[in-house]
Design an enzyme around this catalytic site. Structure first.
Site, PDB file in Angstrom:
ATOM      1  N   GLY A   1     -19.429 -27.328  45.732  1.00  0.00           N
ATOM      2  CA  GLY A   1     -19.223 -28.540  46.513  1.00  0.00           C
ATOM      3  C   GLY A   1     -19.776 -29.789  45.877  1.00  0.00           C
TER       4      GLY A   1
ATOM      5  CB  CYS B   1      10.211 -38.778  59.305  1.00  0.00           C
ATOM      6  SG  CYS B   1      10.802 -39.781  60.671  1.00  0.00           S
ATOM      7  CD  GLU B   2       4.699 -37.137  61.288  1.00  0.00           C
ATOM      8  OE1 GLU B   2       3.891 -37.880  61.889  1.00  0.00           O
ATOM      9  OE2 GLU B   2       5.345 -36.223  61.838  1.00  0.00           O
TER      10      GLU B   2
ATOM     11  CE1 TYR C   1      -9.660 -32.050  55.047  1.00  0.00           C
ATOM     12  CE2 TYR C   1      -9.114 -32.188  52.724  1.00  0.00           C
ATOM     13  CZ  TYR C   1      -9.249 -31.450  53.877  1.00  0.00           C
ATOM     14  OH  TYR C   1      -8.985 -30.102  53.848  1.00  0.00           O
TER      15      TYR C   1
ATOM     16  NE  ARG D   1      -8.237 -32.898  49.072  1.00  0.00           N
ATOM     17  CZ  ARG D   1      -9.114 -33.857  48.843  1.00  0.00           C
ATOM     18  NH1 ARG D   1      -8.763 -34.936  48.159  1.00  0.00           N
ATOM     19  NH2 ARG D   1     -10.349 -33.763  49.281  1.00  0.00           N
TER      20      ARG D   1
END
Length: 450
Positions: free
Chosen positions: A249, A368-369, A341, A337
């Site tokens: 991470g 279409c968003e 996020y 992404r």
């Protein structure tokens, strides 16, 4: 200027990746296109391996998390460089095996493995199944008893550490869906149950506190907490474990302002904590595994790839909007992404890479968003219809893995790999390697062994 040394600008003013002209690549292969530098990936893998030699006398291994970007070629590359492979599904396991990866060097994670997947893992001889819950432990015990084998497992532990990152990529806190909680005694009870199993051999522990973490302190604390628990198992249950997977991470650089800490610095501080704790408890230093990439952000490949799309519409600023809207041929179907996020990326016009980035734009996809955006209010070179837009480090941060069929838009199926020995593109004549595995391959394989 760039987030990785593998990017540059050539004499034509075009963005290059490992000396390959990205504009020519887009013309030859079309957009959207994922591109990665094999030379750079191998170089970073060698840095990880060297770090384990230096800090653990070679008694440790870096893991490549397949969820970042999974195809046969990347599996071959990272394992050739001495890394083990982390998979989280039957499909990723099938891809690794199809690439010729030794199953003993595969670690099978995942919070809801099916009986079919577990049976496939046992049949394939996977070296380490990381148990996420008691139901899974019981399934593995049952399947192992049926086969008359003893299966090596690790257990995923939630160490109760807040990693100070986006809530969707925090995984070490008590309310995470992954693993056994340490704080309420759940983990210790689960370990006792695993130790009592006849057909399961508990060999180690695993934790992962989250992704895109720029502070070293949470990793140091995770190592200290896990080794305290590791020692508790030894002293109270008389069980000596051999492996400790400390996850990953480590924050990686997406924008020039990102204060990414060098991987070697993380390794140095964590190693110091590991050796100090083992000395305090009077135990041997376990064999250490660490993800070469955060499970969200593969640092082994994050800075070596890019996605290219072709802008097809530009809306100019208005009285109500101080920036231009740039509509490209890509979108959340191949790069989800930002929608998930709000992930930062460095974007630029690849065919104008030598020009100043002084044009403020919001980059939208073609889905279409309303939320289908790649970046908002970002500075790029002044765009024109037909330019090539490059989104740096976007090829591998799970975008390929998370690509969808939304709106039935044709997905990006091609990945280009470039090496110094095999030059590519129309100017250098490099061949392109591709590899693909479909879910029907995995289903067919499992049907045969069921």
């Amino acid at each position: 200027m760039f987030v990785s040394d593998c990017y540059n600008v050539n004499e034509k003013g075009h963005l290059t990746i490992s000396d390959c002209d990205t504009v020519e690549l887009a013309e030859k292969y079309g957009t959207a296109l994922y591109v990665m530098s094999e030379d750079e990936i191998r170089s970073v893998c060698r840095r990880y391996k060297s770090s384990f030699e230096r800090h653990y006398n070679g008694k440790g291994t870096a893991l490549y998390a397949s969820k970042a970007f999974c195809c046969k070629e990347i599996c071959r590359i990272v394992t050739e460089e001495g890394l083990d492979l982390d998979v989280v599904s039957g499909g990723e396991l099938y891809t690794a095996l199809a690439a010729g990866v030794d199953a003993k060097h595969i670690h099978f994670h995942g919070n809801n493995k099916t009986m079919q997947e577990l049976r496939y893992a046992l049949e394939s001889g996977v070296g380490d199944i990381v148990v996420d819950n008691l139901n899974e432990l019981h399934r593995i015990e049952k399947l192992s008893a049926e086969k008359g084998v003893v299966t090596s497992i690790s257990m995923r532990i939630k160490p109760g550490i807040d990693a100070h990152t986006h809530e969707f990529i925090r995984t070490g806190q008590i309310d995470s869906k992954f693993g056994f909680a340490l704080e309420n005694g759940e983990a210790f009870e689960a370990v006792k149950e695993a130790v009592a199993c006849e057909n399961v051999e508990l060999i180690g522990l695993h934790c992962h506190i989250g992704s895109q973490i720029f502070d070293k302190a949470p990793f140091v604390l995770a190592a200290q907490v896990m080794l305290k628990f590791y020692n508790k198992i030894h002293t109270e249950l008389g069980k000596t474990l051999t492996h400790l997977n400390l996850g990953g991470g480590f924050g990686v650089k997406y924008k020039e302002a990102d204060a990414a800490v060098p991987y070697e610095d993380y390794m140095s501080d964590v190693s110091e904590a590991v050796h100090a704790a083992c000395k305090e408890y009077g135990i041997q230093v376990p064999y250490i595994y660490i993800f070469t990439l955060s499970r969200d952000a593969p640092s082994s490949v994050q800075a070596t790839g890019l996605t290219r799309v072709t802008p097809s519409a530009i809306s100019r600023p208005s009285r109500m909007c101080a920036y231009a809207m740039l509509a490209g041929g890509g979108g959340m179907y191949e790069n989800p992404r930002y929608a998930l996020y709000q992930s930062d990326y460095t974007c630029l016009i690849a065919n104008k890479a030598n020009e100043p980035a002084d044009f403020t734009a919001t980059i939208a996809g073609k889905c279409c968003e309303s939320g289908d955006l790649i970046q908002e209010n970002t500075l790029i070179q002044k765009p024109e219809v037909g330019d090539i837009l490059a989104v740096l480090s976007a090829a591998v941060r799970r975008n390929y893995s998370m690509a969808s069929n939304y709106n039935r838009i044709t997905r990006v199926r091609r990945s280009s790999w470039f090496t110094a020995e095999n030059p590519v593109s129309s100017s250098k004549g490099r061949p392109m390697k591709t590899s693909c595995v479909t879910m029907c391959d995995f289903t067919h394989c499992c049907a045969k062994i069921s």
